[in-house]
Design an enzyme around this catalytic site. Structure first.
Site, PDB file in Angstrom:
ATOM      1  CG  ASN A  13      45.403  -9.097  27.269  1.00  0.00           C
ATOM      2  OD1 ASN A  13      44.681  -8.298  27.976  1.00  0.00           O
ATOM      3  ND2 ASN A  13      44.731  -9.455  25.928  1.00  0.00           N
TER       4      ASN A  13
ATOM      5  CG  ASP B  39      42.098  -7.210  26.919  1.00  0.00           C
ATOM      6  OD1 ASP B  39      42.681  -6.163  26.656  1.00  0.00           O
ATOM      7  OD2 ASP B  39      41.935  -8.279  26.239  1.00  0.00           O
ATOM      8  CG  HIS B  40      40.895  -9.465  32.405  1.00  0.00           C
ATOM      9  ND1 HIS B  40      39.740  -9.450  31.820  1.00  0.00           N
ATOM     10  CD2 HIS B  40      41.679 -10.524  31.715  1.00  0.00           C
ATOM     11  CE1 HIS B  40      39.581 -10.227  31.030  1.00  0.00           C
ATOM     12  NE2 HIS B  40      40.781 -10.908  30.858  1.00  0.00           N
TER      13      HIS B  40
ATOM     14  NE  ARG C  50      30.648  -1.019  42.129  1.00  0.00           N
ATOM     15  CZ  ARG C  50      31.059  -0.788  43.323  1.00  0.00           C
ATOM     16  NH1 ARG C  50      31.626   0.366  43.563  1.00  0.00           N
ATOM     17  NH2 ARG C  50      30.828  -1.701  44.398  1.00  0.00           N
TER      18      ARG C  50
ATOM     19  CG  HIS D 184      40.404  -8.680  22.387  1.00  0.00           C
ATOM     20  ND1 HIS D 184      39.764  -9.936  22.542  1.00  0.00           N
ATOM     21  CD2 HIS D 184      39.800  -8.380  21.048  1.00  0.00           C
ATOM     22  CE1 HIS D 184      38.961 -10.413  21.540  1.00  0.00           C
ATOM     23  NE2 HIS D 184      39.208  -9.451  20.584  1.00  0.00           N
TER      24      HIS D 184
ATOM     25  NE  ARG E  86      35.350  -9.701  23.735  1.00  0.00           N
ATOM     26  CZ  ARG E  86      35.649 -11.279  23.551  1.00  0.00           C
ATOM     27  NH1 ARG E  86      36.742 -11.700  24.020  1.00  0.00           N
ATOM     28  NH2 ARG E  86      34.875 -12.066  23.202  1.00  0.00           N
TER      29      ARG E  86
ATOM     30  NE  ARG F  35      32.972  -9.508  26.463  1.00  0.00           N
ATOM     31  CZ  ARG F  35      33.206 -10.656  26.404  1.00  0.00           C
ATOM     32  NH1 ARG F  35      33.744 -11.701  26.887  1.00  0.00           N
ATOM     33  NH2 ARG F  35      32.141 -11.222  25.379  1.00  0.00           N
TER      34      ARG F  35
ATOM     35  CD  GLU G 182      44.754 -10.393  22.293  1.00  0.00           C
ATOM     36  OE1 GLU G 182      43.323 -10.587  22.620  1.00  0.00           O
ATOM     37  OE2 GLU G 182      45.493 -10.858  23.020  1.00  0.00           O
TER      38      GLU G 182
ATOM     39  CB  THR H 297      38.228 -15.702  27.059  1.00  0.00           C
ATOM     40  OG1 THR H 297      39.586 -15.350  26.747  1.00  0.00           O
ATOM     41  CG2 THR H 297      38.360 -17.062  27.591  1.00  0.00           C
ATOM     42  CB  THR H 298      39.768 -15.616  22.275  1.00  0.00           C
ATOM     43  OG1 THR H 298      39.567 -14.287  22.309  1.00  0.00           O
ATOM     44  CG2 THR H 298      40.024 -16.190  20.907  1.00  0.00           C
TER      45      THR H 298
ATOM     46  CD  GLU I 155      48.921 -15.062  20.873  1.00  0.00           C
ATOM     47  OE1 GLU I 155      49.235 -13.820  20.353  1.00  0.00           O
ATOM     48  OE2 GLU I 155      48.633 -15.306  21.756  1.00  0.00           O
TER      49      GLU I 155
ATOM     50  CG  HIS J  77      43.725 -17.956  25.304  1.00  0.00           C
ATOM     51  ND1 HIS J  77      42.849 -18.668  26.257  1.00  0.00           N
ATOM     52  CD2 HIS J  77      43.084 -16.979  24.956  1.00  0.00           C
ATOM     53  CE1 HIS J  77      42.008 -18.305  26.363  1.00  0.00           C
ATOM     54  NE2 HIS J  77      41.704 -16.940  25.700  1.00  0.00           N
ATOM     55  N   GLY J  78      45.644 -18.498  28.543  1.00  0.00           N
ATOM     56  CA  GLY J  78      45.366 -19.310  29.619  1.00  0.00           C
ATOM     57  C   GLY J  78      46.780 -19.624  30.288  1.00  0.00           C
TER      58      GLY J  78
ATOM     59  N   GLY K   8      47.914 -12.508  29.986  1.00  0.00           N
ATOM     60  CA  GLY K   8      46.988 -11.306  30.526  1.00  0.00           C
ATOM     61  C   GLY K   8      46.460 -11.592  32.031  1.00  0.00           C
ATOM     62  CG  HIS K   9      42.515 -13.947  34.110  1.00  0.00           C
ATOM     63  ND1 HIS K   9      42.674 -14.873  35.117  1.00  0.00           N
ATOM     64  CD2 HIS K   9      41.218 -13.355  34.079  1.00  0.00           C
ATOM     65  CE1 HIS K   9      41.647 -14.937  35.856  1.00  0.00           C
ATOM     66  NE2 HIS K   9      40.720 -13.789  35.183  1.00  0.00           N
TER      67      HIS K   9
HETATM   68  N1  PXP Z   1      46.797 -14.114  23.161  1.00  0.00           N
HETATM   69  C1  PXP Z   1      45.545 -14.042  22.552  1.00  0.00           C
HETATM   70  C2  PXP Z   1      45.298 -13.897  21.143  1.00  0.00           C
HETATM   71  C3  PXP Z   1      44.260 -13.749  23.412  1.00  0.00           C
HETATM   72  O1  PXP Z   1      43.326 -13.382  22.890  1.00  0.00           O
HETATM   73  C4  PXP Z   1      44.545 -13.594  24.729  1.00  0.00           C
HETATM   74  C5  PXP Z   1      43.242 -13.572  25.722  1.00  0.00           C
HETATM   75  O2  PXP Z   1      42.826 -11.904  25.181  1.00  0.00           O
HETATM   76  C6  PXP Z   1      45.614 -13.959  25.104  1.00  0.00           C
HETATM   77  C7  PXP Z   1      46.757 -14.290  24.278  1.00  0.00           C
HETATM   78  C8  PXP Z   1      45.851 -13.934  26.829  1.00  0.00           C
HETATM   79  O3  PXP Z   1      44.997 -14.747  27.318  1.00  0.00           O
HETATM   80  P1  PXP Z   1      45.107 -14.873  28.895  1.00  0.00           P
HETATM   81  O4  PXP Z   1      44.335 -13.557  29.501  1.00  0.00           O
HETATM   82  O5  PXP Z   1      44.218 -16.333  29.213  1.00  0.00           O
HETATM   83  O6  PXP Z   1      46.401 -14.769  29.319  1.00  0.00           O
END
Ligand code: PXP
Length: 242
Positions: A7, A9-10, A18, A43, A45, A49, A70, A100-101, A151, A191-192, A213-214
């Protein structure tokens, strides 16, 4: 082999901090793919964001592996998904104020809405996954509404503050994987997840894909994106070898 979806996103979060046009998530996607990821996850959103419509439109044209969008079951985003036709959508809950979700989808309350959404995505041959907590009822309802995959939300496992709690959450996820497979669903997880907690999840038989992702983007700040993806891939492979 367990697939790794990254992912990005970040990357867009840093850009939006910025309000400029770099770093570009499109460039990140190319590097992530060359580092061996099996898919790109973004994702879009409602509040835009991080990922913007422009990112999704370009990624649709440039991603060579698999584009997993997502999204919340929100009318505007549904229209964008149907127009963009990603390879896959992962339906997630979304509240504006969350960081976050925070939890899985409430598939019981929104059953009809999600069933219609799934049908509309299938009409465009888009693969559908529901992001849910590892609860038997949510898993069964995901199957009944026609979803292709689930998931399982690993957030509670990742946030566990004691080894006992962590083991309990891991057990819930293991049971959820079994349950999902029993219903004939593809089972993914995410996630996480980070470099320190991914292995026990990667060792669960039957999990097809991890979406992370993060932690990868955070490590990329120090070691570069290519290495951050390869490090995660290596940990997953180590776990699979046992
Ligand atoms: N899976 C889903 C469905 C998510 O919403 C996210 C966060 O966008 C992730 C995985 C990835 O989570 P993380 O950024 O904590 O790794």
């Amino acid at each position: 082999m367990m697939r790794l979806g990254v992912n990005i996103d970040h990357v867009a979060t840093v850009r939006q901090a910025r309000g400029v046009d770099y770093p570009d998530p499109v460039a990140a996607a190319a590097i992530v793919e060359m580092a061996g990821a099996d898919g790109i996850v973004v994702h879009l959103r409602e509040d835009r964001r991080h990922i913007h419509d422009r990112d999704l439109a370009i990624l649709r044209k440039t991603v060579k592996s698999k584009l997993n969008l997502e999204m919340a079951a929100n009318d505007e985003i549904i229209d964008i998904a149907l127009e963009t036709v990603p390879d896959m959508v992962t339906i997630v809950p979304e509240r504006r104020e969350e960081l976050t979700t925070e939890g899985g989808l409430d598939v019981e309350t929104y059953y009809d809405k999600l069933a219609v959404l799934t049908e509309r995505m299938h009409a465009k041959e888009i693969f559908v996954s529901m992001f849910i907590d590892p609860e038997p009822k949510a898993i069964e309802l995901s199957r009944k509404m026609g979803s292709d995959a689930i998931e399982l939300h690993t957030g509670r496992y990742c946030d566990a503050s004691t080894p006992a709690e962590r083991e309990k959450e891991l057990e819930r996820i293991r049971a959820g994987v079994e349950e999902g497979l029993k219903w004939g669903l593809q089972v993914n997880a995410g996630h996480g997840l980070n470099y320190f907690n991914v292995k026990p999840i990667a060792m669960i038989p039957g999990v097809e894909e991890l979406n992370i992702g993060h932690s990868i983007i955070a490590r990329a700040i120090f070691v570069g994106l290519d290495r951050a993806v390869r490090d995660m891939r290596a940990l997953i492979d180590e776990a699979l070898r046992g």
